[in-house]
Design an enzyme around this catalytic site. Structure first.
Site, PDB file in Angstrom:
ATOM      1  N   CYS A  90      -5.276  12.782  13.880  1.00 21.66           N
ATOM      2  CA  CYS A  90      -5.379  11.409  13.403  1.00 21.66           C
ATOM      3  C   CYS A  90      -5.335  10.514  14.618  1.00 21.66           C
ATOM      4  CB  CYS A  90      -4.236  11.170  12.436  1.00 21.66           C
ATOM      5  SG  CYS A  90      -3.338   9.684  12.616  1.00 21.66           S
ATOM      6  N   LYS A 105       0.826  -1.207   0.000  1.00 17.84           N
ATOM      7  CA  LYS A 105       0.000   0.000   0.000  1.00 17.84           C
ATOM      8  C   LYS A 105       0.863   1.261   0.000  1.00 17.84           C
ATOM      9  CE  LYS A 105      -1.928   1.461   4.056  1.00 17.84           C
ATOM     10  NZ  LYS A 105      -1.566   2.860   4.352  1.00 17.84           N
ATOM     11  N   ASN A 106       1.764   1.358   0.994  1.00 18.06           N
ATOM     12  CA  ASN A 106       2.503   2.616   1.149  1.00 18.06           C
ATOM     13  C   ASN A 106       3.464   2.881  -0.003  1.00 18.06           C
ATOM     14  OD1 ASN A 106       1.095   3.025   3.458  1.00 18.06           O
ATOM     15  ND2 ASN A 106       2.762   2.509   4.865  1.00 18.06           N
ATOM     16  N   ARG A 109      -8.795  -0.263   4.678  1.00 17.89           N
ATOM     17  CA  ARG A 109      -7.836   0.689   4.095  1.00 17.89           C
ATOM     18  C   ARG A 109      -6.536  -0.022   3.703  1.00 17.89           C
ATOM     19  NH1 ARG A 109      -6.073   4.824   7.969  1.00 17.89           N
ATOM     20  NH2 ARG A 109      -4.578   4.976   6.292  1.00 17.89           N
ATOM     21  N   ARG A 122       0.808  13.868  14.265  1.00 17.53           N
ATOM     22  CA  ARG A 122       1.318  13.692  12.906  1.00 17.53           C
ATOM     23  C   ARG A 122       1.395  15.004  12.112  1.00 17.53           C
ATOM     24  NH1 ARG A 122      -1.025   8.270  10.260  1.00 17.53           N
ATOM     25  NH2 ARG A 122       1.003   8.154   9.276  1.00 17.53           N
ATOM     26  N   ASP A 159       4.098  -0.037  12.429  1.00 17.34           N
ATOM     27  CA  ASP A 159       2.901  -0.597  11.790  1.00 17.34           C
ATOM     28  C   ASP A 159       2.669  -2.073  12.151  1.00 17.34           C
ATOM     29  OD1 ASP A 159       2.303   1.807  10.663  1.00 17.34           O
ATOM     30  OD2 ASP A 159       2.785   1.257   8.598  1.00 17.34           O
TER      31      ASP A 159
HETATM   32  C1  UD1 Z   1       4.388   6.432   7.085  1.00 14.03           C
HETATM   33  C2  UD1 Z   1       3.455   5.298   6.764  1.00 14.03           C
HETATM   34  C3  UD1 Z   1       2.807   4.779   8.027  1.00 14.03           C
HETATM   35  C4  UD1 Z   1       3.850   4.436   9.091  1.00 14.03           C
HETATM   36  C5  UD1 Z   1       4.820   5.591   9.291  1.00 14.03           C
HETATM   37  C6  UD1 Z   1       5.989   5.250  10.203  1.00 14.03           C
HETATM   38  C7  UD1 Z   1       2.693   5.873   4.522  1.00 14.03           C
HETATM   39  C8  UD1 Z   1       1.554   6.306   3.680  1.00 14.03           C
HETATM   40  N1  UD1 Z   1       2.442   5.776   5.845  1.00 14.03           N
HETATM   41  O1  UD1 Z   1       3.614   7.497   7.607  1.00 14.03           O
HETATM   42  O2  UD1 Z   1       2.049   3.625   7.706  1.00 14.03           O
HETATM   43  O3  UD1 Z   1       3.208   4.164  10.317  1.00 14.03           O
HETATM   44  O4  UD1 Z   1       5.366   6.006   8.028  1.00 14.03           O
HETATM   45  O5  UD1 Z   1       6.697   4.175   9.703  1.00 14.03           O
HETATM   46  O6  UD1 Z   1       3.761   5.585   4.039  1.00 14.03           O
HETATM   47  N2  UD1 Z   1       6.665  13.740  11.919  1.00 14.03           N
HETATM   48  C9  UD1 Z   1       6.734  15.064  12.303  1.00 14.03           C
HETATM   49  N3  UD1 Z   1       6.695  16.023  11.331  1.00 14.03           N
HETATM   50  C10 UD1 Z   1       6.579  15.712   9.999  1.00 14.03           C
HETATM   51  C11 UD1 Z   1       6.516  14.342   9.621  1.00 14.03           C
HETATM   52  C12 UD1 Z   1       6.555  13.384  10.614  1.00 14.03           C
HETATM   53  O7  UD1 Z   1       6.853  15.374  13.487  1.00 14.03           O
HETATM   54  O8  UD1 Z   1       6.557  16.608   9.166  1.00 14.03           O
HETATM   55  C13 UD1 Z   1       6.709  12.682  12.964  1.00 14.03           C
HETATM   56  C14 UD1 Z   1       5.395  11.900  13.029  1.00 14.03           C
HETATM   57  O9  UD1 Z   1       4.435  12.554  13.825  1.00 14.03           O
HETATM   58  C15 UD1 Z   1       5.877  10.596  13.631  1.00 14.03           C
HETATM   59  C16 UD1 Z   1       7.269  10.417  13.014  1.00 14.03           C
HETATM   60  O10 UD1 Z   1       7.671  11.725  12.583  1.00 14.03           O
HETATM   61  O11 UD1 Z   1       5.988  10.711  15.014  1.00 14.03           O
HETATM   62  C17 UD1 Z   1       7.325   9.469  11.822  1.00 14.03           C
HETATM   63  O12 UD1 Z   1       6.335   9.806  10.903  1.00 14.03           O
HETATM   64  P1  UD1 Z   1       6.487   9.522   9.346  1.00 14.03           P
HETATM   65  O13 UD1 Z   1       7.605   8.574   9.110  1.00 14.03           O
HETATM   66  O14 UD1 Z   1       6.517  10.819   8.630  1.00 14.03           O
HETATM   67  O15 UD1 Z   1       5.119   8.808   9.026  1.00 14.03           O
HETATM   68  P2  UD1 Z   1       4.256   8.950   7.716  1.00 14.03           P
HETATM   69  O16 UD1 Z   1       5.129   9.181   6.541  1.00 14.03           O
HETATM   70  O17 UD1 Z   1       3.139   9.880   7.978  1.00 14.03           O
END
Ligand code: UD1
Length: 419
Positions: free
Chosen positions: A120, A25-26, A400, A125, A308
């Protein structure tokens, strides 16, 4: 209205047989967004037919891109002359990953207006790392009525340090930087397989990206990218979930079409808990444990234990011998499933980022509710061993991320119905 379907699961059957894993998916979501960087058609194979994929199709269609299924799991994406740069709240709120179109929009149209994803179920996030990256590439960013507006004359390469190896931020910046002038260096980049795949896809399109899978990724901008044909890798989290389904029911299952390397941390933890795990080519075999021992888990960015898989592992630990501590280091609020597992008889205490799980002899059926995708999967896993028939509501969360979950589980002998 959300789909009111429920799962009814009668526990107690050890799973047996072979289950084939769908596309990731991702990985599909970020690669679909990346298709917008070219003017030419790209063909994506092994795309899972999932709700999140349909949401991404809607987002890129709204932008004016032509998207078509040309086969059961093959998507054709034609981004020749789309010109809308706005992703509305109604779409972004259903799936946070919609934000991944921001990098491609900035690169192709020099502007983007995307609804802030908002809160969320698993934590705040924010998208600050994404925005810090776009600013470093020269974009002017403002917020207005819940939308983020970004504009740029010319994207220019720069050095960007991300505070935490965020998957989404690394991907979004990589996409924008691919068409920027000059070289971008992302420091503390995410090393997840999905990031590497996105980089491989972009390189196939003609991008110049080095260091994929390392802490520092370097992107040398090019003038344009071409359309390509690409096959999406298997979904490691779907694979991992079936590993736990086999383990928790003390079954004997071959999980086919997975990359065992990408599931190393889960394999090691299952072995430590007493399971027999073997691998051959693209299959993982889980068999007959003598009894499940409790182990401690700490979620970490890849190659650490994936957040995950945390909920699913917690379900397994509820019936393990002994006490296990699960520490969630990636998201600050990802234990919603614990409350529902408790309703099924589990003994779980939450203390900040730690959950303490004392293994119990058995789980018992109770009406429960999925509150997010992986938490929902954990309830399904608990139900597979619970005494009686568990009713799980709000399974639209589970849909999802899992293709035909009930059919796949039934083919392994589980008693699962969708109602
Ligand atoms: C992706 C995955 C999700 C998985 C996550 C962590 C997709 C669509 N989703 O989500 O399934 O659980 O990686 O492996 O690929 N953060 C910030 N600021 C930002 C971005 C992130 O503080 O701008 C923090 C987030 O709140 C979290 C951490 O960084 O605590 C990691 O998040 P991130 O790796 O960005 O997750 P996603 O890309 O949203």
């Amino acid at each position: 209205m959300q789909n009111p379907d429920k799962f009814l699961i009668t526990g107690g059957k050890p799973l047996k047989g072979t289950v084939v894993i769908d596309g990731a998916k991702n990985s599909a979501l970020s690669i679909m967004a990346a298709c917008l960087l070219s003017r030419e058609v790209s063909i994506l194979e092994n795309v899972p037919r999932l709700k999140d994929v349909y949401s991404m199709i809607e987002v890129i269609k709204i932008l004016g891109v032509n998207v078509e299924w040309i086969d059961n799991n093959t998507l054709s994406i034609d981004p020749d002359d789309f010109n809308n740069y706005e992703a509305p709240y109604e779409l972004v709120k259903t799936m946070r990953a919609s934000f991944l179109v921001m990098g491609p929009l900035l690169a192709r149209l020099k502007k983007a207006k995307i609804s802030l994803p908002g809160g969320c179920a698993i934590g705040a996030r924010p998208v600050d790392f994404h925005l810090k990256g776009f600013r470093a590439l020269g974009a002017n960013i403002t917020t207005e009525k819940g939308y983020i507006k970004a504009e740029v004359k010319e994207l220019k390469g720069n050095d960007i340090y991300i505070d935490f190896p965020s998957l989404g931020a690394t991907e979004n910046i990589m996409m924008a930087a691919s068409l920027a002038e000059g070289t971008t260096m992302i420091e503390n980049a995410a090393k997840d397989p999905e990031v590497i795949e996105l980089g491989n896809f972009l390189n196939k399109m003609g991008a110049k990206i080095d260091g994929l899978g390392n802490d520092i990724v370097t992107i040398t901008g090019v003038k344009s990218l071409k359309g390509v044909k690409y096959r999406i890798i298997p979904d490691r989290i779907e694979g991992g979930t079936y590993m736990i389904a086999a383990a928790i029911t003390r079954g004997n299952v071959e999980i086919k079409n997975v990359n065992p390397y990408y599931l190393k941390s889960c394999i090691v933890k299952l072995e430590e808990s007493g399971l027999r795990v073997s691998t051959k080519d693209d299959s993982i075999f889980i068999s007959d444990p003598e009894g499940i021992k409790s182990v401690d888990i700490k979620t970490m960015p890849f190659p650490g234990f994936p957040t995950d898989m945390q909920a699913q592992f917690m379900a397994l630990m509820t019936i393990a011998n002994g006490t296990s501590i699960i520490t969630e280091n990636v998201f600050e609020n990802r234990f919603a499933h614990a409350g529902d597992l408790r309703r099924m008889g589990a003994d779980i205490k939450i203390e900040g980022r730690n959950s303490i799980i004392k293994g119990v002899k058995k789980l018992s059926a109770a009406p429960v509710m999925a509150s997010d995708l992986r938490g929902g999967a954990a309830l399904v896993l608990g139900a597979l061993v619970a005494e009686g028939t568990t009713e799980i509501s709000r399974i639209y969360h589970i849909d999802r991320g899992y293709v035909r979950l009930e059919e796949k589980l039934r083919s392994l002998g589980a008693n699962v119905r969708r109602e």
